[in-house]
Design a protein around this motif. Structure first.
Motif, PDB file in Angstrom:
ATOM      1  N   SER A 119      74.404  25.221 -48.912  1.00  0.00           N
ATOM      2  CA  SER A 119      75.321  24.089 -49.091  1.00  0.00           C
ATOM      3  C   SER A 119      75.057  23.353 -50.399  1.00  0.00           C
TER       4      SER A 119
ATOM      5  N   HIS B 140      80.282  31.749 -50.694  1.00  0.00           N
ATOM      6  CA  HIS B 140      79.457  30.542 -50.660  1.00  0.00           C
ATOM      7  C   HIS B 140      78.149  30.745 -51.416  1.00  0.00           C
TER       8      HIS B 140
ATOM      9  N   SER C 154      87.081  34.236 -51.815  1.00  0.00           N
ATOM     10  CA  SER C 154      87.475  33.409 -50.664  1.00  0.00           C
ATOM     11  C   SER C 154      88.965  33.518 -50.393  1.00  0.00           C
TER      12      SER C 154
ATOM     13  N   ASP D 138      88.133  27.715 -46.927  1.00  0.00           N
ATOM     14  CA  ASP D 138      87.155  26.838 -47.586  1.00  0.00           C
ATOM     15  C   ASP D 138      87.229  25.438 -46.992  1.00  0.00           C
TER      16      ASP D 138
END
Length: 571
Positions: free
Chosen positions: A448, A482, A511, A518
């Motif tokens: 993240s 990611h 993506s 997303d």
């Protein structure tokens, strides 16, 4: 040798010695009272009168007998029928249309000016006038008066002529015998069974009224233009149970080929004899063959036994293909395959030699035919569980289709659940691999984002990227995107904005191709950050607006947080 044959031999010595006139008188009396015995005795007397009979084989005698029967009669032209053109009651007789053992049937029309109607009018044969025949005619009329069924020619009128002889009028049926009608229309096996069921329904009704027909054969079943079968000629019919004195059993002018063995042998009659005749009729309609082989003795001794009946497919062995063609089959072998199995077993039971081996009633026989017609298991041949299941599937195609669809849907659902479970396991394993990679190379960096520690080692980021690309993440595009976005943030921290922008763009393309929405905005925010650091503000602003518009229409739980992150980059 049956009882009729034995009695004929016993009476032969008596009749052969009589003078010609006396013999003819006695034979006429015998014809009126015992027609079966009369026929057998006449055959013996004719054979005795032939010269050299002992010098010829039985085959020759039978062949000559058949030739004589087929040859045109050499007797003088019979006198015209005085009844034609005459009037009986309100009916004017137009022409003769049939002649049976007891009576003559005429076509007649209403001639009293009241209304128009055609009827089939039956009278006692003038040359066989006798008290027994008159009583039998009255009996037939009484029995017909009890019958009111769409498949039975109904009684319209009746009376007596000027000589006191009874007559009666029936509804006129414009049609042809059932076997000829089926052949002319080239009906298949199923359509012929449907017609046979119509006949069965009429016989079931007659039996319910206590009436036997006793002479069921194709010429007594006419099919009208609308395809409906009509049962005719109850001339030798009788009540079920004790018979009236007016109709002695000897009056039964049976048709040997359709008569049950017990009727041919000793005159026994009952519902089982009508059932047997229906079974023979079924053989003739469906296979064009007889249940038992016919041989020449039937011409001289109509009551001769031909042995045990055989299945329909066996009776077709060696048969010409013409019968198969009339039933829509390519050849006799193809027709035999269509008849083999349940249908053959049903008809074979109907023509069993012993009455107790047949169906208990015509109604039960008809029910078996309907079961076959509907594709249901028949009682005479229940079959295995698998065969019953196949029949159920064939007669319930809608339910079968729905069941199959339900099974497929269930299988698809289970397959999808299993696939999702496997996918979740693969995602978890892949995520664990990526997590271990980042932990071992970048330390505090996570999927993240990066931790608070700044990394200045380009070599460390490049090593992490190489190892990331070597991982088997082809089936995990969202995780791969990611991870690339996380590396892009690392390059931003060390000031390599160009490399960061390339990685962020690659992550965005991956993506989008994977259909990943997303939802947390991480990939979009990373790309906006890389554009801003490069000074490409207008491009970043257009991308931010498009992304915010998409998030405004989304009901994803992370949409608000994603909007905040992208809003900060836009600001």
């Amino acid at each position: 040798m049956n009882a009729i044959s034995a009695r004929a031999l016993q009476r032969f010595d008596e009749f052969v010695e009589l003078p010609a006139e006396e013999r003819e008188r006695r034979l006429a009396e015998l014809a009126a009272t015992e027609p079966d015995l009369h026929a057998a005795l006449c055959a013996l007397l004719r054979a005795d009168a032939e010269a050299g009979v002992l010098d010829r084989s039985p085959v020759q005698i039978l062949a000559e007998h058949r030739d004589r029967a087929a040859a045109p009669a050499s007797s003088p032209t019979p006198a015209p029928d005085l009844r034609v053109g005459a009037r009986l009651g309100p009916w004017r007789i137009d022409r003769e249309i049939g002649r049976g053992g007891m009576g003559t049937v005429y076509e007649a029309h209403r001639d009293d000016g009241q209304y128009q109607q055609r009827v089939a009018l039956k009278c006692v044969r003038a040359e066989l006038d006798s008290p027994q025949l008159i009583a039998a005619m009255r009996e037939e009329r009484n029995l017909l008066a009890r019958l009111d069924h769409a498949g039975i020619a109904a009684l319209v009128d009746g009376g007596v002529d000027e000589n006191g002889r009874p007559w009666f009028a029936l509804r006129y049926v414009e049609g042809e015998p059932i076997d000829a009608w089926c052949d002319r229309h080239r009906l298949d096996v199923a359509a012929r069974v449907d017609l046979l069921l119509q006949v069965c329904d009429a016989v079931v009704y007659a039996h319910a009224q206590g009436v036997l027909h006793r002479d069921l054969k194709p010429s007594n079943v006419l099919v009208a233009g609308d395809g409906r079968a009509q049962l005719l000629d109850f001339g030798i019919s009788a009540q079920i149970g004790p018979l009236r004195e007016a109709l002695p059993p000897a009056m039964s002018a049976l048709t040997p080929q359709y008569a049950a063995p017990e009727a041919r042998g000793h005159g026994a009659q009952g519902p089982a004899t009508d059932l047997y005749a229906l079974g023979v009729l079924g053989y003739r309609l469906l296979s064009g063959q007889w249940p038992t082989p016919l041989h020449g003795l039937r011409d001289l001794l109509p009551t001769a036994d031909s042995g045990e009946p055989m299945p329909m497919e066996q009776s077709l062995e060696g048969a010409p293909d013409a019968a198969a063609h009339a039933r829509g089959a390519a050849d006799a072998a193809t027709l035999a395959r269509r008849l083999r199995g349940d249908l053959s077993a049903i008809l074979l039971k109907a023509v069993a030699t012993r009455p107790q081996d047949r169906y208990a009633s015509v109604a039960e026989f008809a029910d078996e035919l309907r079961r076959w017609r509907q594709g249901r298991p028949v009682r005479v041949r229940p079959g295995s569980g698998l065969s019953r299941a196949r029949k159920w599937l064939r007669r319930n195609p809608t339910a079968t289709g729905l069941s199959a669809a339900l099974i497929l849907a269930l299988a698809a659902g289970l397959g999808a659940a299993w696939w999702q479970h496997r996918q979740a396991l693969r995602e978890a394993a892949a995520g664990e691999q990526v997590g271990r990679l980042f932990a071992s190379t970048l330390g505090t960096a996570t999927l993240s984002g990066l931790g608070s520690t700044r990394f200045s080692s380009r070599a460390l980021l490049e090593r992490t990227e190489r190892e990331l690309r070597a991982l088997p993440l082809a089936d995990q595009p969202a995780l791969r995107a990611h991870a690339l976005a996380t590396l892009a943030r690392g390059y931003i921290q060390i000031g390599d904005y160009l490399r960061a922008a390339k990685l962020a763009s690659e992550a965005s393309r991956i993506s989008d191709r994977a259909g990943d929405r997303d939802e947390d905005g991480f990939i979009a925010a990373t790309r906006l950050s890389a554009l801003n650091y490069q000074g490409r503000h207008n491009e970043a602003l257009a991308l931010a607006r498009a992304r915010l518009d998409a998030l405004a229409a989304s009901d994803a739980p992370n949409a608000r947080n994603a909007g905040v992150a992208i809003g900060l980059e836009r600001a």
